[in-house]
Write a protein that holds these residues in place. Structure first.
Motif: not given
Ligand SMILES: [Zn+2]
Length: 407
Positions: A140-159
């Motif tokens: 599975v490739g996670i092409l993740q936005p917003r690593e550099e800011v507080g509004d984390s893209g990783a958080h969105d992926v998990l949510r």
């Protein structure tokens, strides 16, 4: 069967793995143009739509491709069953590039953290895995936005529940690290990046004419005392065999040389490597702020914004990756830093390892406007990602997924 000179792959990973590393070399050569395109067309956090479309187009048709809200891209290849995820971050920084590269960006955005290298490496790895006749686990490739800011893209992926939807048993990340010599890799077990929380302290006093300070409650003096005193939290409350970082990044207050303002504020970052330390530093920061406010007859407001958690590498997976890298003759180093990465959110929810790859920088450093990684960087990041994938697939076969307790 082709093999690379001097490379010994442990048999548990099989002849398929040997073929994969051989194939990876040619796939890396083919992504040079993609890397230059991504570098010349950086998209800052929250604006990664273009980049995501480019990556999706570059992946083989055999991949299932899904775009989730917020420019999150999820791609998958392989049958059902526990899968291994590789994360590639897509965002650039709002920095005006000052390199001499022919493919330098000119828009005021810049891939100064190497995410362009990571993306190109991911595409090479994805194509390599897609070509394996027997793949050891779904990818599975996670092409993740917003690593550099507080509004984390990783958080969105998990949510969005991606770990469950895709039965992800392990997550692999790789990042360039100029603090390591080039050719070195590091996947140290346990905490490798710090929890990163931000604070803001506002002192409110009584304004007055600068020549009549006895009519004031001076918030600038309070702020000055606070900036000095909060350094003693690390110096006097943290076990010296461990460490923590408390850095003040901004001080704001006043507008005239002959007037005492009614308020002043400081902001900063707190970096800790254990949950106990994290809570202690926050508590002491509050106590110091309250004490300084009382001493200066000011009111005080302290806000702490919780950021990335501590990034802990899974010990068993880290050991397996080290074994594989060592088997390929690579140099291994222990490395921890008080930097932070939102990859830590994945590591809090699943078995995960972040592999740092040493990078010789021809100029600059991470997040600088002259950051220029060396030509071998894509190859090393791709090697780290493929090694992580194979090691994770091997462990999943042996034990199945393990979810660590969330910190
Ligand atoms: Zn980065």
């Amino acid at each position: 069967m082709p093999s690379l000179p001097g490379i010994i792959i442990d048999r548990p990973h099989g002849a398929e793995a040997e073929d994969a590393f051989f194939r990876l070399t040619s796939e890396v050569e083919k992504v040079t143009e993609l890397y230059r395109h991504l570098h010349a067309n950086p998209r800052v956090s929250g604006d990664e739509g273009d980049t995501l479309r480019t990556l999706m187009d570059e992946l083989p048709a055999a991949f299932e491709k899904e775009t989730l809200p917020g420019n999150v891209g999820i791609v998958r290849i392989g049958e059902a069953g526990p899968s291994v995820a590789i994360r590639a971050e897509m965002d650039a920084l709002p920095i005006l590039e000052e390199t001499d590269l022919p493919w330098a960006a000119t828009t005021g955005a810049m891939h100064a953290c190497g995410h362009d290298v990571h993306m190109a490496a991911f595409v090479a790895v994805a194509r390599t895995i897609a070509a394996m006749t027997v793949s050891p686990a779904p990818l599975v490739g996670i092409l993740q936005p917003r690593e550099e800011v507080g509004d984390s893209g990783a958080h969105d992926v998990l949510r969005a529940g991606v770990l469950d939807t895709h039965d992800i048993g392990a997550v692999i990340g790789a990042h360039l690290q100029p603090a390591l010599e080039s050719k070195a890799f590091s996947c140290t077990s346990g905490p490798v990046n710090a929890a990163a929380d931000e604070f803001k302290v506002v002192f409110a006093g009584q304004a007055s004419h600068g020549a009549y300070p006895h009519h004031s409650s001076d918030p600038l003096l309070a702020v000055s005392a606070f900036v000095v005193s909060c350094q003693q939290i690390v110096a006097r409350n943290v076990d010296p065999t461990q460490s923590a970082v408390l850095t003040v990044g901004t001080i704001k207050g006043g507008s005239s040389p002959n007037a005492i303002p009614d308020s002043a504020e400081v902001t900063g970052t707190i970096r800790t490597m254990s949950e106990e330390q994290r809570l202690m530093v926050q508590r002491r920061l509050r106590e110091v702020a309250n004490g300084i406010a009382a001493a200066h007859d000011c009111a005080v407001r302290l806000e702490i914004r919780k950021g990335e958690p501590i990034l802990r590498n899974d010990p068993e997976l880290a050991a397996e990756i080290e074994r594989l890298l060592d088997g390929q003759g690579h140099t291994l180093r222990e490395f921890r830093s008080y930097g932070s990465d939102d990859f830590a959110f994945y590591a809090s929810a699943a078995r995960a390892v972040m592999i740092f790859t040493g990078t010789e920088v021809e100029a600059g450093n991470l997040h600088s406007n002259t950051f220029t990684p060396d030509a071998g960087a894509i190859s090393r990041v791709a090697t780290a990602m493929l090694t992580g994938y194979l090691a994770a697939a091997h462990i999943l076969k042996q034990h199945g997924p393990v979810h660590p307790s969330v910190s």
